[in-house]
Design an enzyme around this catalytic site. Structure first.
Site, short mmCIF file in Angstrom:
data_model
loop_
_atom_site.label_atom_id
_atom_site.label_comp_id
_atom_site.label_asym_id
_atom_site.label_seq_id
_atom_site.Cartn_x
_atom_site.Cartn_y
_atom_site.Cartn_z
N PRO A 22 25.57 32.69 41.24
CA PRO A 22 25.38 34.00 40.53
C PRO A 22 26.60 34.35 39.84
O PRO A 22 27.86 34.38 40.59
CB PRO A 22 25.21 34.89 41.98
CG PRO A 22 25.79 33.92 42.95
CD PRO A 22 25.78 32.81 42.81
N CYS A 106 32.25 39.22 47.21
CA CYS A 106 32.61 39.90 45.83
C CYS A 106 33.92 40.44 46.36
O CYS A 106 34.01 41.33 47.11
CB CYS A 106 31.56 40.76 45.21
SG CYS A 106 32.17 41.34 43.84
N ASN A 206 31.82 25.65 46.96
CA ASN A 206 32.06 26.66 45.57
C ASN A 206 33.60 26.62 45.40
O ASN A 206 34.07 26.82 46.19
CB ASN A 206 31.09 27.71 45.55
CG ASN A 206 31.39 28.58 44.53
OD1 ASN A 206 31.96 29.65 44.73
ND2 ASN A 206 31.14 28.06 43.31
N ASP A 208 36.64 25.63 41.95
CA ASP A 208 37.70 24.78 41.51
C ASP A 208 36.77 23.41 40.81
O ASP A 208 37.54 22.22 41.07
CB ASP A 208 38.74 24.34 42.16
CG ASP A 208 39.62 25.88 42.39
OD1 ASP A 208 39.31 26.83 41.60
OD2 ASP A 208 40.68 25.64 43.16
#
Length: 330
Positions: A22, A106, A206, A208
């Protein structure tokens, strides 16, 4: 033995274990369709405000739209109030997503101020209650995407991961940086391995991943069940295809495909005009200036080309500029 595999996430089974992350302000219908075209086994919407949905905000509701070509697709929600999240999930069910994803990672200040995003990680007991409520009301599998914690001193990812599984979450995705890091420093993949060691549900890594070799290294070092590609796929959908192919051929060596200049420009044209079809010329022309230049990354003269691209004020000007680039370089 190939490491490309379908993944069972509750009642959902993906075609493979390479997912498109996302991405707020970028991961719209067009981006997700292109992601699926280039091999992503699962896509995610931009994060959507649970409060916005419940309060009837048009922009929030607009983000719920999922087309056939981008499925399977998860709707990602952010919020801090379990009752509001529960009501938002019921609204989401009208759009029949394939999965509900809760944003607990976030690090943007305006999201953190509401208690949402990575701030959900402050209290593992509260995090459990929120996840449990979401799972109890959702007719779809529920996943969560998190960070390590708020700061280096408050890393509590193992406690959070175990709380998620106990609450009934079916997929746990970890971006192994703290909220205070933002995107600085390096993603600490060793934490993905630690989470994988304590959970029975699938774990997605998730952070790099910029080439297929990075994705393979992540799987080898952490044992994660899937990888999620975010910023690396902006202006570079070939990364998804490269990872899928590298996973399929593993352990044979795979050399990443690099598109030439014309192929990049053709993809930029396709992407832009798909956004136009979904959002109209005026809105599309304004929005794509944030990311369309990424198709030019690494090309000699890219800074000047970017300036010319962002100066386009209409769809006609944007298309005219992009088409003028085709075959302009031998």
């Amino acid at each position: 033995m190939s490491i490309l595999k379908p993944l069972k996430i509750g009642s959902l089974e993906t075609s493979n274990n390479v997912f498109l992350a996302p991405l707020a302000g970028i991961g719209d219908n067009a981006f997700r369709i292109i992601g699926r075209q280039y091999g992503a086994g699962l896509t995610f919407t931009e994060m959507i405000s649970a409060h916005g949905l419940v309060n009837g905000n048009y922009r929030s509701h607009e983000l719920l739209r999922i087309t056939r070509r981008e499925r399977p697709c998860a709707l990602q929600l952010f919020g801090a109030n379990e009752d509001i999240l529960a009501r938002a999930i019921m609204i989401c069910s009208e759009y029949d997503p394939d999965m509900i994803d809760i944003n607990a990672g976030c690090s943007v200040k305006k999201v953190l101020k509401t208690g949402a995003g990575a701030n959900l990680l402050r209290d593992a007991d509260n995090f459990y209650r929120i996840m449990r409520t979401c799972v109890s009301v959702s007719p779809y599998p529920v996943s969560v995407k998190t960070r390590l914690g708020i700061t280096e001193k408050t890393i509590n990812i193992i406690e959070i991961a175990q709380a998620a599984e106990e609450a009934g979450v079916k997929l746990f995705t970890l971006h192994p940086r703290t909220a205070s890091q933002g995107y600085s420093g390096s993603a600490r993949w060793e934490y993905i391995a630690q989470v994988k060691n304590v959970l029975r549900i699938p774990v997605c890594g998730n952070g790099d991943i910029r080439a297929s070799g990075d994705a393979i290294k992540m799987v080898e070092e952490t044992g994660c069940d899937a990888v999620m590609i975010g910023r690396g796929a902006i202006g570079n959908p070939w990364l998804l295809r490269n990872i899928v192919e590298a996973f399929r051929l593993y352990p044979k060596e795979y050399r990443d495909y690099e598109p030439d200049f014309n192929e990049r420009i053709k993809m930029a044209i396709e992407h832009f005009n798909m956004v136009v079809r979904f959002k109209g010329e005026e809105k599309a022309t304004g929005e794509v200036k944030r990311y369309l230049h990424r198709y030019l990354k690494g090309i000699p003269g890219a800074p000047d080309l970017r300036k010319r691209l962002v100066s386009s004020s209409t769809a006609t000007e944007m298309n005219g500029f992009l088409f003028s680039l085709l075959n302009s370089r031998a």
